[in-house]
Design a protein around this motif. Structure first.
Motif, PDB file in Angstrom:
ATOM      1  N   ALA A 115      82.180  34.505  30.796  1.00  0.00           N
ATOM      2  CA  ALA A 115      81.652  34.710  29.291  1.00  0.00           C
ATOM      3  C   ALA A 115      80.774  34.957  28.850  1.00  0.00           C
ATOM      4  O   ALA A 115      80.247  35.411  27.582  1.00  0.00           O
ATOM      5  CB  ALA A 115      81.274  32.645  28.890  1.00  0.00           C
ATOM      6  N   LYS A 116      79.453  35.119  29.585  1.00  0.00           N
ATOM      7  CA  LYS A 116      78.600  35.954  28.940  1.00  0.00           C
ATOM      8  C   LYS A 116      78.462  36.988  28.960  1.00  0.00           C
ATOM      9  O   LYS A 116      78.252  38.071  28.554  1.00  0.00           O
ATOM     10  CB  LYS A 116      77.247  35.366  30.451  1.00  0.00           C
ATOM     11  CG  LYS A 116      76.823  33.667  30.107  1.00  0.00           C
ATOM     12  CD  LYS A 116      75.629  33.853  31.491  1.00  0.00           C
ATOM     13  CE  LYS A 116      74.719  34.407  30.411  1.00  0.00           C
ATOM     14  NZ  LYS A 116      73.155  34.341  31.286  1.00  0.00           N
ATOM     15  N   ASP A 134      69.657  32.238  27.994  1.00  0.00           N
ATOM     16  CA  ASP A 134      68.794  32.563  29.434  1.00  0.00           C
ATOM     17  C   ASP A 134      70.179  31.218  30.069  1.00  0.00           C
ATOM     18  O   ASP A 134      69.650  31.238  31.300  1.00  0.00           O
ATOM     19  CB  ASP A 134      67.814  31.519  28.738  1.00  0.00           C
ATOM     20  CG  ASP A 134      66.973  33.167  28.044  1.00  0.00           C
ATOM     21  OD1 ASP A 134      66.995  33.949  28.555  1.00  0.00           O
ATOM     22  OD2 ASP A 134      65.924  32.626  27.807  1.00  0.00           O
ATOM     23  N   THR A 135      70.617  30.593  29.577  1.00  0.00           N
ATOM     24  CA  THR A 135      71.342  29.005  30.228  1.00  0.00           C
ATOM     25  C   THR A 135      72.314  29.751  30.492  1.00  0.00           C
ATOM     26  O   THR A 135      73.378  30.775  30.148  1.00  0.00           O
ATOM     27  CB  THR A 135      71.259  27.829  29.249  1.00  0.00           C
ATOM     28  OG1 THR A 135      71.822  28.538  28.024  1.00  0.00           O
ATOM     29  CG2 THR A 135      69.876  27.167  29.069  1.00  0.00           C
ATOM     30  N   PRO A 136      72.871  28.848  31.707  1.00  0.00           N
ATOM     31  CA  PRO A 136      74.261  29.046  32.508  1.00  0.00           C
ATOM     32  C   PRO A 136      75.242  28.867  31.323  1.00  0.00           C
ATOM     33  O   PRO A 136      75.346  27.890  30.088  1.00  0.00           O
ATOM     34  CB  PRO A 136      74.455  28.400  33.111  1.00  0.00           C
ATOM     35  CG  PRO A 136      73.112  28.382  33.665  1.00  0.00           C
ATOM     36  CD  PRO A 136      72.459  27.801  32.437  1.00  0.00           C
ATOM     37  N   GLN A 140      77.226  20.395  26.697  1.00  0.00           N
ATOM     38  CA  GLN A 140      76.281  19.660  27.195  1.00  0.00           C
ATOM     39  C   GLN A 140      76.497  19.951  28.727  1.00  0.00           C
ATOM     40  O   GLN A 140      75.935  19.845  29.800  1.00  0.00           O
ATOM     41  CB  GLN A 140      76.475  18.097  27.425  1.00  0.00           C
ATOM     42  CG  GLN A 140      75.509  17.915  25.896  1.00  0.00           C
ATOM     43  CD  GLN A 140      75.593  16.514  26.062  1.00  0.00           C
ATOM     44  OE1 GLN A 140      75.969  15.329  27.032  1.00  0.00           O
ATOM     45  NE2 GLN A 140      75.634  15.222  25.305  1.00  0.00           N
ATOM     46  N   SER A 141      78.043  19.922  28.728  1.00  0.00           N
ATOM     47  CA  SER A 141      78.752  20.450  30.417  1.00  0.00           C
ATOM     48  C   SER A 141      78.600  22.261  30.492  1.00  0.00           C
ATOM     49  O   SER A 141      80.095  22.525  31.583  1.00  0.00           O
ATOM     50  CB  SER A 141      80.190  20.223  30.340  1.00  0.00           C
ATOM     51  OG  SER A 141      80.410  18.745  30.389  1.00  0.00           O
ATOM     52  N   GLY A 142      78.074  23.323  30.091  1.00  0.00           N
ATOM     53  CA  GLY A 142      78.337  24.823  29.919  1.00  0.00           C
ATOM     54  C   GLY A 142      78.854  25.254  28.832  1.00  0.00           C
ATOM     55  O   GLY A 142      79.747  26.862  29.801  1.00  0.00           O
ATOM     56  N   ALA A 143      79.426  24.207  27.911  1.00  0.00           N
ATOM     57  CA  ALA A 143      80.269  25.703  26.995  1.00  0.00           C
ATOM     58  C   ALA A 143      79.374  25.929  25.811  1.00  0.00           C
ATOM     59  O   ALA A 143      78.540  25.422  25.193  1.00  0.00           O
ATOM     60  CB  ALA A 143      81.538  24.745  26.714  1.00  0.00           C
TER      61      ALA A 143
END
Length: 468
Positions: A330-331, A342-344, A280-283
């Motif tokens: 990471a992406k 699509d999400t960060p 939920q925090s971007g991982a």
């Protein structure tokens, strides 16, 4: 390369204050400047000079951050800027230097901090400008001058920073060349600095090879070594807080900092909730197949391949880092294994066994292994083993004071944080001071001006009124 960064790089062909073609020139210039500085500039003048250095770095934090990423290809611009700002504002100056007076019927003794003189310093590519800035502020606060052998992959950005620092010093009334560097630094120029009789103290920020070389020089040396900071999450932890904080810390500048979280040991009842909080925090949670793909992409067992040598002391490893993946987004790593999202995504996480190479290796990229543990005692045992005796940094998420105390004693690191990222140990989002030279191997810890000075004792016998 954007227009602003390109225009700054182009100035390298012009005159740059403090940047010399040879080590001999840089050493001679700084040695002469230090004598003038020590003899003619007191605490008030040093404070004025340091204030000017802080301001010029704050004014240049953005362009220098962009240049660092452009030149080295490592990290994230926003975080480079944040580190520049942190080093400029939170590195302590002359306030670290305390004079002690001891008085009795037998007389008076005063112990004060005196400069070493000329310091030779080595900086890493991971924290290029912050290390220079925090070193300069602390070293000049102690009355020293410094000659840098910067990392070759950050030499252009470093030259711009040192030029601006020198101009700020001169504009505030200080002598030129208190801070110098060699334009094209090499191992040979480093040896010239190490062997120069004018250089009285050596300071190195990097891996064990560098620290060992400085310590074997026969001179006083301060060595800031590597780390493989573990995180322990126990049964009393607030997992929502832990998940968000671990992602923030481990993804900061793509996990280039030695202080950054490198592996997580969580007690089994908390594992699923922690992973959910991190997602939920971007991982991004890698599946088994993706873990294998990422491992094959960023690690290598081929000793003949160009690689980034692991930093921890006394470690012979099967795997090493592929140099081209250190400090990458990471992406970008996901894209290289054919995964588009699509999400960060700030951080890649995965379930790991304790012997996984990512657990034992200081990976310096946003890939974080999570080891499920059968109880707190096992989590601590695993964490102590993974830290490899670097005594650098560690972190715990716990509301059990006994657990916090036990882990702190067992791990014995220079930086230890509770319920927050390890970065708070550098004063980033927390109380305390900042330094990017964390001297675990030689014991100074978070270095300040005090560590770059020596003790000078002035004793007046019999109150000064008796002649023998």
């Amino acid at each position: 390369m954007n227009q602003q960064v390109n225009s700054v790089f182009q100035t390298i062909d012009g005159e740059q204050f403090g940047v010399y073609e040879t080590a001999v020139e840089a050493i001679a210039a700084s040695a002469a400047a230090q004598v003038e500085f020590q003899n003619e500039f007191g605490t008030e003048a040093r404070n004025r000079i340091i204030a000017a250095i802080r301001q010029v770095i704050l004014d240049s934090a953005g362009p220098l951050g962009e240049m660092a990423v452009e030149e080295s290809g490592l990290g994230r611009v926003a975080h480079k800027i944040a580190k520049n700002q942190l080093s400029a504002t939170a590195t302590p100056g002359t306030e670290s230097l305390l004079t002690q007076a001891i008085s009795s019927d037998d007389g008076l003794t005063i112990e004060e901090r005196a400069p070493f003189g000329l310091i030779g310093a080595v900086t890493p590519v991971t924290n290029e400008i912050p290390t220079i800035v925090s070193n300069v502020i602390s070293m000049l606060a102690g009355g020293n001058a410094v000659v840098f052998n910067v990392h070759p992959s950050a030499k252009m950005t470093s030259a711009v920073a040192i030029d601006r620092i020198n101009r700020a010093i001169i504009a505030s009334g200080g002598p030129a060349d208190l801070v110098t560097m060699i334009k094209d630094p090499t191992l040979d120029t480093l040896q010239e600095i190490v062997q120069a009789p004018e250089v009285r103290l050596l300071v190195g920020t990097g891996g064990p090879g560098l620290v060992k070389a400085l310590l074997s020089s026969g001179k006083k040396a301060i060595g800031a070594g590597a780390g493989n900071p573990p995180v322990v999450v126990d049964g009393s932890a607030d997992v929502a807080l832990a998940g968000a904080s671990i992602v923030a810390g481990a993804s900061f500048d793509n996990n280039l900092l030695c202080i950054g979280e490198k592996e997580v040991f969580v007690v089994e009842p908390q594992a699923e909730a922690l992973i959910d909080a991190m997602m939920q925090s971007g991982a991004y949670l890698l599946n088994t197949e993706q873990v294998e793909q990422v491992t094959n992409l960023v690690l290598t067992a081929d000793d003949n391949e160009e690689m980034a040598i692991a930093c921890s002391f006394g470690m012979d490893r099967e795997y090493h880092l592929r140099k081209e993946w250190v400090g990458q987004d990471a992406k970008k790593i996901l894209g290289a294994i054919g995964v588009e999202v699509d999400t960060p995504v700030d951080l890649l996480i995965f379930d790991a066994q304790v012997n996984n190479p990512f657990v034992q290796l200081e990976q310096m990229m946003p890939v974080l292994p999570i080891v499920r543990c059968q109880g707190f005692a096992q989590a601590v045992d695993f964490a102590v083993d993974a830290e490899h005796g670097n005594r650098h940094s560690a972190c715990i998420y716990s509301n059990n004071v006994n657990n916090v105390t036990y882990f702190a004693k067992r791990i014995g690191t220079t930086v230890f944080t509770q319920n927050g990222p390890t970065l708070v140990g550098l004063g980033y989002g927390g109380a305390g001071t900042t330094s990017f030279t964390i001297a675990g191997p030689t014991g100074e810890g978070i270095t300040t001006a005090r560590d770059f000075t020596r003790v000078r004792r002035f004793a007046i016998a019999q109150g000064g009124n008796r002649i023998i």
